[in-house]
Motif scaffolding. Structure first.
Motif, short mmCIF file in Angstrom:
data_model
loop_
_atom_site.label_atom_id
_atom_site.label_comp_id
_atom_site.label_asym_id
_atom_site.label_seq_id
_atom_site.Cartn_x
_atom_site.Cartn_y
_atom_site.Cartn_z
N SER A 1 26.76 32.60 47.58
CA SER A 1 26.15 31.34 48.00
C SER A 1 25.93 31.28 49.51
CB SER A 1 27.00 30.15 47.53
OG SER A 1 28.26 30.20 48.15
N PHE B 1 23.92 42.39 45.72
CA PHE B 1 24.65 41.15 45.43
C PHE B 1 24.48 40.17 46.58
CE2 PHE B 1 28.55 38.59 45.88
CZ PHE B 1 28.50 37.90 44.69
N LEU C 1 20.44 34.79 40.73
CA LEU C 1 20.94 33.72 41.60
C LEU C 1 19.81 32.75 41.94
CD1 LEU C 1 23.23 32.63 43.53
CD2 LEU C 1 22.24 34.11 45.27
N LEU D 1 22.65 32.93 50.04
CA LEU D 1 21.60 32.00 49.59
C LEU D 1 21.41 30.90 50.64
CD1 LEU D 1 19.70 31.02 47.31
CD2 LEU D 1 21.63 29.75 46.39
N GLY D 2 22.54 30.45 51.20
CA GLY D 2 22.48 29.41 52.24
C GLY D 2 21.60 29.84 53.41
N THR E 1 14.20 28.91 55.11
CA THR E 1 13.04 28.30 54.47
C THR E 1 12.77 26.92 55.05
OG1 THR E 1 13.77 29.39 52.46
CG2 THR E 1 12.02 27.79 52.21
N ILE F 1 18.84 30.80 38.56
CA ILE F 1 19.78 29.75 38.13
C ILE F 1 19.73 28.55 39.08
CG2 ILE F 1 22.25 29.19 37.90
CD1 ILE F 1 22.60 31.96 36.68
N THR F 2 19.62 28.83 40.36
CA THR F 2 19.59 27.73 41.33
C THR F 2 18.19 27.13 41.45
OG1 THR F 2 19.19 29.30 43.09
CG2 THR F 2 21.48 28.65 42.74
N ARG F 3 17.25 27.73 40.72
CA ARG F 3 15.85 27.29 40.73
C ARG F 3 15.23 27.35 42.12
NH1 ARG F 3 13.48 23.42 36.42
NH2 ARG F 3 14.28 24.47 34.60
N PHE F 4 15.85 28.12 42.98
CA PHE F 4 15.27 28.24 44.30
C PHE F 4 14.03 29.14 44.26
CE2 PHE F 4 15.25 28.75 48.95
CZ PHE F 4 15.37 27.42 49.28
N ILE G 1 18.03 29.55 52.35
CA ILE G 1 17.65 28.14 52.29
C ILE G 1 17.36 27.59 53.69
CG2 ILE G 1 18.48 25.80 51.78
CD1 ILE G 1 20.08 27.03 49.47
N SER G 2 18.27 27.87 54.61
CA SER G 2 18.06 27.27 55.93
C SER G 2 16.87 27.91 56.64
CB SER G 2 19.33 27.30 56.78
OG SER G 2 19.71 28.62 57.00
#
Lengths: 112, 321
Positions: A56, A53, A87, A59-60, A66, A90-93, A63-64
Motif C-alpha cells: 500500500s 510486488f 492491487l 500504491l500511495g 497522480t 482490487i483498489t479500482r485505481f 496515488i500522490s
C-alpha cells in the motif's frame, strides 16, 4: 533503489529496478520520480516490469503522483506483474490511472 | 671535570659506545612508560566515565521505552473500544470478529452499528501503513462515522430518518479525508443491512471484496464500488445489492490476511483463505474465523504477521416472521 531512465521522443520512461516497492523503498521511489517531474518532464511512463510486488505504501506513491500530475494521463503505467496488476484492480485505481501492457502501447497512446 | 677525566671518559665512550646508547634508550623507555602509564590511567578514567554515562542513558532509555509501551497499551485499549463490543441486540444476526494488529495498535478498524430498529451499518477500513499514525486515522474516521448526520438521512416530507445510501457515506468520507490531510489513504467497505428482510446494500472504496457464502455453499464476491478514499471522488462509488437468506454468511477482511508471507516468501493468498472459509462454512461464524486465523498462523510459522489482520463475519439468521 535504482531508477533507470530513457527518452522515447519527448516521453520520459522511468523503470524502477527493484523487485518490491514497499515501505522500505517507497519514500526513495517517490523522491526520485518527483525530482524528474520537477525537472519539467510533462509526460512520464512508469515501466514496472521489474516490480513483482507493491504494497500500500507503493500504491500511495502512485496515488500522490497522480494527484500532483499536471494533467490527466501525464503519468501512465506499463508492464505490470500479476500481483501489482491485482492491487490496482482490487483498489479500482486502474480506473483512475491508465495502465498499458507494453511500453510501446503506453507511448503510442500518450502520443494520441 | 679535569682534562684527564674527560679524556678518560671519551676513551671509555669510544671503547664502549653501545652501553651509552643502551643507557639513553633505557632512559627514554622509562620516560615512555611513565607517559604510557599516565595515558592508560587517563583512558581508564574516561572509559569508566563513559560507561557510567552509558548506563545512565540506558536506564533513561529503558524508562522512556516503558512509558512508550504503556502509552501504546493505553492507545490499543482505546482502539479496541472502537471495535464491536458485543453481539447486536437483534437476534436476527450473529457476528464474529478478529483483530490482530501487527504492532500493538493498527491501521484497520471495523464496526457494526445499529441504525434505528430496522437496519445495521457494517463497515471496515484499512489505512495505508500501520502503527501509531495509521491508528490515529482510524480513530478519526470512527469518530466521523459516529455523527448521525453521516450515516442517517432524512426522508423527504417526513421527520423520520433512514440509513444514508452507502455511496453517499463513502463520498462524504472521501470529502472529509483527502490524502493530503494526514498523508494517508484508505480502503473501506460500507454496508447497510435490513435486519428483518435481509436486504443488503453496499459499496466499496477499493477494499478487498467481501465474500458472501450461502447456506448451500455458493460463493459470491461483493465487488461493486469505486476507488480508494482520499483521491477525491475520481470515479463514482457504485452500489451493489444482495438479498441475504437465513444461514448466509458475509465475511469482510483486510488484505493483511492474504498478504501474510511465510519464511519462503510465499503469500497466504486469497485461494487458501477462501478454501478455508468454505471448508468450515457450516460452523458458527466464530469457529470459521478461528479456523481461518489458525490456518494463516500455521502458514506463517506462528510468526508475527507483517500487516494488520482484521476479519468480520455476519450470519443472517432469520428473515421477518
Amino acid at each position: 533503489m535504482q531508477l533507470k531512465n530513457k527518452m522515447v521522443g519527448d516521453i520520459l520512461v522511468l523503470c524502477p529496478i527493484s523487485s518490491s516497492i514497499d515501505a522500505s523503498v517507497s519514500i526513495l521511489f517517490k523522491g526520485q520520480i518527483v525530482d524528474w517531474i520537477q525537472k519539467g518532464y510533462q509526460r512520464i511512463v512508469l515501466d514496472l516490469s521489474e516490480v513483482e510486488f507493491m504494497d500500500s505504501s507503493g500504491l500511495g506513491v502512485v496515488i500522490s503522483l497522480t494527484k500532483t500530475a499536471s494533467r490527466k494521463d501525464s503519468l501512465v503505467l506499463c508492464n505490470l506483474h500479476k500481483a501489482v496488476r491485482n492491487l490496482f484492480r482490487i483498489t479500482r485505481f486502474d480506473l483512475v490511472i491508465s495502465i498499458y501492457d507494453s511500453l510501446e502501447d503506453a507511448c503510442r497512446n500518450m502520443n494520441h | 671535570m679535569s682534562r684527564h677525566c674527560i679524556q678518560e671518559c671519551q676513551a671509555c665512550m669510544s671503547a664502549q659506545p653501545d652501553v651509552t646508547v643502551r643507557l639513553l634508550e633505557y632512559m627514554a623507555a622509562e620516560k615512555d612508560s611513565e607517559g604510557r602509564n599516565s595515558l592508560l590511567k587517563e583512558l581508564i578514567q574516561k572509559y569508566a566515565l563513559a560507561e557510567r554515562k552509558l548506563a545512565e542513558l540506558n536506564n533513561s532509555l529503558m524508562e522512556k521505552q516503558r512509558q512508550l509501551d504503556e502509552d501504546l497499551q493505553a492507545a490499543a485499549k482505546i482502539q479496541a473500544a472502537l471495535l464491536p463490543q458485543h453481539q447486536p441486540l437483534t437476534s436476527n444476526t450473529k457476528i464474529a470478529w478478529k483483530f490482530y494488529p501487527c504492532d500493538r495498535i493498527g491501521g484497520d478498524i471495523f464496526n457494526v452499528v445499529a441504525l434505528g430498529d430496522d437496519y445495521m451499518a457494517i463497515y471496515m477500513l484499512d489505512v495505508s501503513g500501520h502503527g501509531v499514525p495509521a491508528a490515529m486515522v482510524t480513530v478519526s474516521v470512527s469518530q466521523f462515522l459516529q455523527q448521525n448526520s453521516v450515516l442517517l438521512t432524512r426522508k423527504s416530507s417526513s421527520l423520520l430518518q433512514k440509513p444514508a445510501p452507502p455511496q453517499q457515506v463513502l463520498s462524504a468520507i472521501d470529502d472529509e479525508f483527502p490524502i493530503e490531510r494526514f498523508n494517508k489513504f484508505f480502503t473501506m467497505v460500507y454496508m447497510v443491512l435490513n435486519i428483518h428482510t435481509g436486504q443488503l446494500i453496499y459499496s466499496s472504496a477499493g477494499h478487498p471484496h467481501p465474500i458472501l457464502i450461502s447456506a448451500e455453499g455458493q460463493v459470491e464476491y461483493l465487488d461493486k464500488g469505486g476507488t480508494i478514499i482520499g483521491v477525491g471522488n475520481r470515479i463514482p462509488f457504485e452500489e451493489g445489492e444482495k438479498q441475504l437468506c437465513p444461514g448466509d454468511k458475509l465475511i469482510c477482511f483486510t488484505d493483511g490476511i492474504v498478504e501474510c508471507m511465510n519464511q519462503n516468501g510465499d503469500f497466504y493468498g486469497e485461494e487458501r483463505f477462501f478454501a478455508r472459509l468454505l471448508m468450515f462454512r457450516d460452523r458458527p461464524v466464530d469457529d470459521i474465523l478461528e479456523e481461518a486465523i489458525r490456518d494463516v498462523m500455521e502458514f506463517g510459522d506462528q510468526q508475527k504477521p507483517n500487516d494488520d489482520i482484521s476479519l468480520l463475519a455476519i450470519e443472517f439468521i432469520s428473515s421477518a416472521p
